[in-house]
Design an enzyme around this catalytic site. Structure first.
Site, PDB file in Angstrom:
ATOM      1  N   HIS A 140      -4.815 -14.844  34.661  1.00  0.00           N
ATOM      2  CA  HIS A 140      -6.162 -14.383  34.274  1.00  0.00           C
ATOM      3  C   HIS A 140      -7.221 -15.470  34.470  1.00  0.00           C
ATOM      4  O   HIS A 140      -8.167 -15.569  33.693  1.00  0.00           O
ATOM      5  CB  HIS A 140      -6.184 -13.908  32.815  1.00  0.00           C
ATOM      6  CG  HIS A 140      -5.312 -12.723  32.531  1.00  0.00           C
ATOM      7  ND1 HIS A 140      -5.775 -11.433  32.514  1.00  0.00           N
ATOM      8  CD2 HIS A 140      -3.987 -12.641  32.247  1.00  0.00           C
ATOM      9  CE1 HIS A 140      -4.776 -10.605  32.230  1.00  0.00           C
ATOM     10  NE2 HIS A 140      -3.678 -11.312  32.067  1.00  0.00           N
TER      11      HIS A 140
ATOM     12  N   HIS B  19      -6.104 -15.206  21.520  1.00  0.00           N
ATOM     13  CA  HIS B  19      -4.750 -15.418  21.003  1.00  0.00           C
ATOM     14  C   HIS B  19      -4.322 -14.165  20.244  1.00  0.00           C
ATOM     15  O   HIS B  19      -4.996 -13.743  19.309  1.00  0.00           O
ATOM     16  CB  HIS B  19      -4.746 -16.643  20.093  1.00  0.00           C
ATOM     17  CG  HIS B  19      -3.441 -16.906  19.415  1.00  0.00           C
ATOM     18  ND1 HIS B  19      -2.240 -16.484  19.929  1.00  0.00           N
ATOM     19  CD2 HIS B  19      -3.149 -17.554  18.256  1.00  0.00           C
ATOM     20  CE1 HIS B  19      -1.266 -16.863  19.109  1.00  0.00           C
ATOM     21  NE2 HIS B  19      -1.793 -17.504  18.094  1.00  0.00           N
TER      22      HIS B  19
ATOM     23  N   TYR C  17      -0.080 -18.070  23.621  1.00  0.00           N
ATOM     24  CA  TYR C  17      -1.538 -18.187  23.717  1.00  0.00           C
ATOM     25  C   TYR C  17      -2.067 -19.447  23.043  1.00  0.00           C
ATOM     26  O   TYR C  17      -2.941 -20.140  23.578  1.00  0.00           O
ATOM     27  CB  TYR C  17      -2.209 -16.923  23.167  1.00  0.00           C
ATOM     28  CG  TYR C  17      -2.035 -15.762  24.127  1.00  0.00           C
ATOM     29  CD1 TYR C  17      -3.067 -15.336  24.943  1.00  0.00           C
ATOM     30  CD2 TYR C  17      -0.807 -15.120  24.260  1.00  0.00           C
ATOM     31  CE1 TYR C  17      -2.905 -14.301  25.848  1.00  0.00           C
ATOM     32  CE2 TYR C  17      -0.625 -14.086  25.155  1.00  0.00           C
ATOM     33  CZ  TYR C  17      -1.678 -13.681  25.949  1.00  0.00           C
ATOM     34  OH  TYR C  17      -1.506 -12.669  26.849  1.00  0.00           O
TER      35      TYR C  17
ATOM     36  N   ARG D 238      -5.146 -26.386  27.973  1.00  0.00           N
ATOM     37  CA  ARG D 238      -6.334 -25.956  28.716  1.00  0.00           C
ATOM     38  C   ARG D 238      -7.612 -26.548  28.116  1.00  0.00           C
ATOM     39  O   ARG D 238      -8.535 -26.936  28.819  1.00  0.00           O
ATOM     40  CB  ARG D 238      -6.403 -24.425  28.681  1.00  0.00           C
ATOM     41  CG  ARG D 238      -7.209 -23.788  29.765  1.00  0.00           C
ATOM     42  CD  ARG D 238      -6.977 -22.297  29.786  1.00  0.00           C
ATOM     43  NE  ARG D 238      -7.525 -21.610  28.628  1.00  0.00           N
ATOM     44  CZ  ARG D 238      -8.806 -21.297  28.474  1.00  0.00           C
ATOM     45  NH1 ARG D 238      -9.676 -21.597  29.410  1.00  0.00           N
ATOM     46  NH2 ARG D 238      -9.232 -20.672  27.387  1.00  0.00           N
TER      47      ARG D 238
ATOM     48  N   ASN E 140      -5.075  -5.060  28.489  1.00  0.00           N
ATOM     49  CA  ASN E 140      -5.251  -4.865  29.928  1.00  0.00           C
ATOM     50  C   ASN E 140      -5.842  -3.487  30.196  1.00  0.00           C
ATOM     51  O   ASN E 140      -5.931  -2.660  29.280  1.00  0.00           O
ATOM     52  CB  ASN E 140      -3.894  -4.962  30.642  1.00  0.00           C
ATOM     53  CG  ASN E 140      -3.449  -6.405  30.857  1.00  0.00           C
ATOM     54  OD1 ASN E 140      -4.249  -7.332  30.830  1.00  0.00           O
ATOM     55  ND2 ASN E 140      -2.160  -6.577  31.068  1.00  0.00           N
TER      56      ASN E 140
ATOM     57  N   PHE F 254       8.465 -13.627  31.391  1.00  0.00           N
ATOM     58  CA  PHE F 254       7.083 -13.780  31.876  1.00  0.00           C
ATOM     59  C   PHE F 254       6.953 -14.879  32.934  1.00  0.00           C
ATOM     60  O   PHE F 254       6.359 -14.648  33.992  1.00  0.00           O
ATOM     61  CB  PHE F 254       6.134 -14.025  30.699  1.00  0.00           C
ATOM     62  CG  PHE F 254       4.680 -13.888  31.048  1.00  0.00           C
ATOM     63  CD1 PHE F 254       4.150 -12.672  31.457  1.00  0.00           C
ATOM     64  CD2 PHE F 254       3.814 -14.977  30.973  1.00  0.00           C
ATOM     65  CE1 PHE F 254       2.804 -12.542  31.781  1.00  0.00           C
ATOM     66  CE2 PHE F 254       2.467 -14.857  31.296  1.00  0.00           C
ATOM     67  CZ  PHE F 254       1.961 -13.640  31.696  1.00  0.00           C
TER      68      PHE F 254
HETATM   69 FE1  HDD Z   1      -1.200 -12.662  28.658  1.00  0.00          FE
HETATM   70  C1  HDD Z   1      -3.907 -14.601  29.254  1.00  0.00           C
HETATM   71  C2  HDD Z   1      -3.216  -9.861  28.574  1.00  0.00           C
HETATM   72  C3  HDD Z   1       1.572 -10.652  28.467  1.00  0.00           C
HETATM   73  C4  HDD Z   1       0.719 -15.398  28.297  1.00  0.00           C
HETATM   74  N1  HDD Z   1      -3.176 -12.293  28.884  1.00  0.00           N
HETATM   75  C5  HDD Z   1      -4.133 -13.238  29.118  1.00  0.00           C
HETATM   76  C6  HDD Z   1      -5.414 -12.614  29.206  1.00  0.00           C
HETATM   77  C7  HDD Z   1      -5.221 -11.270  29.013  1.00  0.00           C
HETATM   78  C8  HDD Z   1      -3.811 -11.078  28.803  1.00  0.00           C
HETATM   79  C9  HDD Z   1      -6.267 -10.191  29.019  1.00  0.00           C
HETATM   80  C10 HDD Z   1      -6.719 -13.309  29.488  1.00  0.00           C
HETATM   81  C11 HDD Z   1      -7.441 -13.689  28.232  1.00  0.00           C
HETATM   82  C12 HDD Z   1      -8.751 -14.334  28.562  1.00  0.00           C
HETATM   83  O1  HDD Z   1      -9.609 -13.620  29.104  1.00  0.00           O
HETATM   84  O2  HDD Z   1      -8.887 -15.511  28.297  1.00  0.00           O
HETATM   85  N2  HDD Z   1      -0.877 -10.649  28.623  1.00  0.00           N
HETATM   86  C13 HDD Z   1      -1.841  -9.680  28.480  1.00  0.00           C
HETATM   87  C14 HDD Z   1      -1.199  -8.413  28.216  1.00  0.00           C
HETATM   88  C15 HDD Z   1       0.138  -8.635  28.197  1.00  0.00           C
HETATM   89  C16 HDD Z   1       0.346 -10.042  28.435  1.00  0.00           C
HETATM   90  C17 HDD Z   1      -1.933  -7.107  27.982  1.00  0.00           C
HETATM   91  C18 HDD Z   1       1.265  -7.672  27.965  1.00  0.00           C
HETATM   92  C19 HDD Z   1       1.181  -6.654  27.207  1.00  0.00           C
HETATM   93  N3  HDD Z   1       0.780 -12.973  28.469  1.00  0.00           N
HETATM   94  C20 HDD Z   1       1.774 -12.020  28.374  1.00  0.00           C
HETATM   95  C21 HDD Z   1       3.038 -12.660  28.117  1.00  0.00           C
HETATM   96  C22 HDD Z   1       2.793 -14.020  28.042  1.00  0.00           C
HETATM   97  C23 HDD Z   1       1.374 -14.180  28.272  1.00  0.00           C
HETATM   98  C24 HDD Z   1       4.355 -11.933  27.947  1.00  0.00           C
HETATM   99  C25 HDD Z   1       3.732 -15.149  27.797  1.00  0.00           C
HETATM  100  C26 HDD Z   1       4.881 -15.065  27.199  1.00  0.00           C
HETATM  101  N4  HDD Z   1      -1.529 -14.655  28.832  1.00  0.00           N
HETATM  102  C27 HDD Z   1      -0.597 -15.601  28.580  1.00  0.00           C
HETATM  103  C28 HDD Z   1      -1.160 -17.006  28.578  1.00  0.00           C
HETATM  104  C29 HDD Z   1      -2.663 -16.749  28.910  1.00  0.00           C
HETATM  105  C30 HDD Z   1      -2.724 -15.230  29.031  1.00  0.00           C
HETATM  106  C31 HDD Z   1      -0.424 -17.981  29.432  1.00  0.00           C
HETATM  107  C32 HDD Z   1      -3.256 -17.494  30.095  1.00  0.00           C
HETATM  108  C33 HDD Z   1      -4.572 -18.036  29.619  1.00  0.00           C
HETATM  109  C34 HDD Z   1      -4.597 -17.758  28.198  1.00  0.00           C
HETATM  110  O3  HDD Z   1      -3.472 -17.127  27.820  1.00  0.00           O
HETATM  111  O4  HDD Z   1      -5.484 -18.053  27.433  1.00  0.00           O
HETATM  112  O5  HDD Z   1      -1.014 -17.570  27.310  1.00  0.00           O
END
Ligand code: HDD
Length: 698
Positions: free
Chosen positions: A76, A340, A363, A370, A149, A162
């Site tokens: 993202h 988060h 998160y 970050r 999402n 993931f």
């Molecule tokens: Fe995630 C970012 C949505 C599964 C780990 N995720 C992130 C963002 C969204 C989602 C919208 C962007 C937030 C922003 O705008 O800053 N993610 C989802 C949805 C999931 C999902 C709807 C499943 C239902 N995500 C998911 C899993 C993991 C992560 C299973 C890890 C185990 N996601 C992250 C992250 C991020 C992230 C690595 C990257 C940047 C951040 O968090 O802030 O922690």
């Protein structure tokens, strides 16, 4: 401080105290507040001599610049944000103690960040991808983050997968190709070996992955969450955002061209809408399931690859969100916002969905790297409007001036403060948990195909066509035949006809029989075919040259603007054109600076000389032909019809009497006689996907 709807906005009040503006500033200073006399020349030993170490201004300026970048989000990374507010229309007090979901008199400020998933920070907006839809509610009880999402399910069932999934979809390790695209071997290799992906892959290959606008996208919390009421009773909940403008998508060919013509397409659209006061609006909906009904579905509510069909549990509309303010500074707000899943308020709790559980760790962890330490909640966009009082201290970039001796609990030196507990405290839902420590997927998570089939069955003819095209495109980019074959074999469990059609396009032997029989069930709510349309914010290109019928431009342009469309007059060159009656028509943009893919509809007014010039201009002819191939509404008046013919648009049933034919091409003699109304109706229909278009070269 009030928002545009007149509600007091505590978040904006808080941000206002942090805003700085260079306007009227007395003189340029260093970060230490010392005025400098020159910022264009470094301090040197002689005019042509070496720069001096003592030049504190040079050192500070360069050092700060060297450290301007922070790591982009691991997923993202590409996103756009906006502030807004949420108002509750129906109280959920029966189910939750969360004040912002109980008190219909409250207005809660929000910040929303939309994003793509796979691409880097500078990648194009219009790639085939899931879109993030993350909302931070600044409630009086603390921040609640709904990190969702635009698709209601996910690729995997357990968060431990993931990193595998993300490694597979991201550009490949040897050469970092392809950027922001799932059309490559590693992703599809992962898919063929991980059948739980199949439901989500159907969504990803559908037009949902190509949103026309962030204002035309649904949002989903995906997981089953839990609401908890004052008696401690839990109710399962799925969160939904429904856009007021309906769910609408771009054409695949169009998205690829936009990625070059305007990589910021969705970002610009969001910014421009808010700037123009055409605020994106969404309804908040909930699907509520009493705990005693947990096992009444044919799937597990804890499995994030499943939806609860809306026909089984209706979506109840309980509130409305309006995005009405662009950020002041992209980096400070959109880049530094930290969502988060663990940010919940009293009355909202988690379930044991194993994807959700892993996210609860990820998160917070990712923000530490970050944003460089544990004090990121003090960054203005992340700061709650609720008071923060605790004994957390120090760390990088600590902004608070904590008073007093006592930074521990319990204390007597600080008068025992802050006290713990009391009304409005978060109390974890008391769920009974017992079991063997075990590393195993529950048997109730084993059905990977039936909802993928449900999705396929629920699509209209044109949606199915787009899905087949998408699979063919993506698999066609895979170099390894066994990967293509593996995916076709998986699709054969979803629907035999689908598998055969995909196989035929990618040079794979079509399967002879279905691997799993299609159950035949549908969920009409999944289709975009019945989505409400709207002219609001639609961009219409009006093609002109010298000799145009300016009265027609004026009359139809006014009618379109009145209906909420944004009209732009395009000619070969900027400035103005001379109308047939001698009047000057102002040109909004020169045609070479834009393209048909940046508009929702085209209007060709009459005027013999104008149309003759346009018909000899390849760019204008291509403009119309391409709009036609992308199924956009097209209007032509009088001689303007000749430009359509020149573009190869022949044999199309047009609407001349004020009724809109399926093809969405509206012609007329003069701007009266229902032409404007018919064109507006055609534009409100978004795209005319059933149009026959193969004969038009574009
Ligand atoms: Fe995630 C970012 C949505 C599964 C780990 N995720 C992130 C963002 C969204 C989602 C919208 C962007 C937030 C922003 O705008 O800053 N993610 C989802 C949805 C999931 C999902 C709807 C499943 C239902 N995500 C998911 C899993 C993991 C992560 C299973 C890890 C185990 N996601 C992250 C992250 C991020 C992230 C690595 C990257 C940047 C951040 O968090 O802030 O922690």
């Amino acid at each position: 401080m009030a928002n545009p709807a007149g509600h007091e906005d505590r978040k904006q009040e808080q941000l206002e105290r942090r805003r700085v503006s260079p306007e009227g500033a007395a003189g340029l200073t260093t970060d230490q507040g010392v005025r400098v006399d020159d910022t264009d020349n470094s301090l040197k030993a002689g005019e042509r001599g070496p720069s001096l170490m003592e030049d504190f201004h040079l050192r500070e300026k360069i050092t700060h610049f060297d450290h301007e970048r922070i790591p982009e989000r691991v997923v993202h990374a590409r996103g756009s944000g906006a502030y807004g507010h949420f108002t509750l229309t129906e109280s959920l007090a029966e189910y939750t103690t969360a004040e912002f979901l109980c008190d219909t008199s409250l207005t809660t400020p929000v910040f929303v960040r939309f994003s793509t998933v796979a691409g880097s920070r500078g990648s194009a907006d219009t790639v085939r991808d899931v879109r993030g839809f993350a909302t931070k509610f600044y409630t009086n009880q603390g921040n609640f983050d709904l990190v969702g999402n635009n698709m209601p399910v996910f690729f995997i069932q357990d968060g431990i997968k993931f990193p595998d999934f993300v490694h597979a979809v991201k550009p490949e390790p040897p050469n970092e190709i392809p950027q922001a695209s799932s059309a490559h071997d590693t992703l599809w290799d992962f898919v063929q070996l991980q059948p739980e992906t199949m439901h989500m892959m159907m969504w990803l290959m559908s037009d949902r992955a190509l949103p026309r606008s962030y204002a035309m996208m649904e949002g989903f919390g995906v997981h089953t969450f839990r609401l908890v009421n004052a008696e401690g009773r839990g109710t399962f909940v799925k969160f939904h955002w429904k856009p007021k403008l309906g769910v609408h998508s771009l054409a695949w060919d169009e998205t690829q061209k936009i990625a070059g013509k305007d990589p910021d397409f969705n970002r610009r659209d969001l910014w421009d809408r808010i700037d123009a006061g055409d605020f994106p609006e969404y309804e908040l909906g909930v699907q509520l399931v009493p705990e005693e009904d947990e096992h009444r579905f044919g799937f597990d509510l804890l499995d994030p690859t499943k939806i609860i069909p809306e026909e089984e549990v209706p979506v109840r509309t309980v509130g409305r969100m309006v995005l009405d303010r662009n950020p002041d500074n992209f980096f400070a707000e959109t880049e530094q916002v930290a969502f988060h899943l663990g940010n919940v308020v009293p009355g909202i709790d988690f379930t044991n969905d194993p994807l959700l559980q892993a996210r609860l760790f990820s998160y917070l962890d990712t923000q530490l790297i970050r944003l460089g330490g544990p004090n990121f909640p003090q960054i203005p966009v992340n700061q709650p409007v609720a008071d923060v009082r605790n004994h957390q201290r120090d760390g990088y970039h600590q902004m608070r001036l904590h008073q007093g001796q006592a930074s521990y609990h319990k204390n007597s030196l600080g008068g025992g403060c802050p006290a713990v507990g009391g009304p409005g405290s978060f109390t974890h839902y008391q769920e009974r948990v017992d079991g063997e420590k075990i590393r195993k997927r529950s048997d109730s998570f084993k059905d990977h195909y039936s909802q993928a089939t449900l999705f396929w069955n629920s699509m209209s003819d044109w949606e199915k066509e787009h899905i087949v095209g998408a699979f063919r495109f993506e698999l066609g980019k895979c170099e390894h035949k066994q990967i293509r074959e593996g995916v076709v074999a998986q699709l054969n469990h979803v629907d035999h006809g689908l598998a055969v059609q995909v196989a035929e396009g990618v040079g794979v032997e079509p399967p002879s029989d279905a691997a799993t029989a299609n159950h035949g069930r549908t969920s009409p709510a999944l289709s975009q075919d019945t989505q409400p349309g709207s002219v609001q914010g639609r961009k219409v290109a009006i093609l002109v040259a010298d000799g145009v019928d300016s009265a027609a431009v004026g009359a139809v342009g006014d009618a379109l603007a009145e209906a909420g469309a944004v009209c732009e007059v395009l000619a070969a060159k900027d400035g103005h054109v001379q109308a047939a009656n001698g009047a000057q028509v102002t040109v909004t943009r020169a045609m070479p600076t834009v393209a048909s893919v940046l508009y929702d509809a085209v209007l060709v007014p009459g005027g013999e000389a104008s149309v003759r010039t346009l018909a000899q201009d390849g760019a204008a002819v291509h403009f119309v032909a391409e709009a036609f191939v992308h199924c956009k509404p097209i209007g032509a008046l009088d001689e303007g019809v000749a430009l359509l013919e020149r573009a190869g648009i022949t044999g199309v049933k047009t609407s001349q009497d004020g009724t809109v034919e399926d093809a969405g091409v509206v012609t007329g003699r003069g701007p009266g006689g229902g032409f404007g109304a018919a064109l507006i109706e055609a534009i409100g229909g978004h795209r005319h996907w059933r149009r026959r278009k193969d004969h038009v070269p574009a």
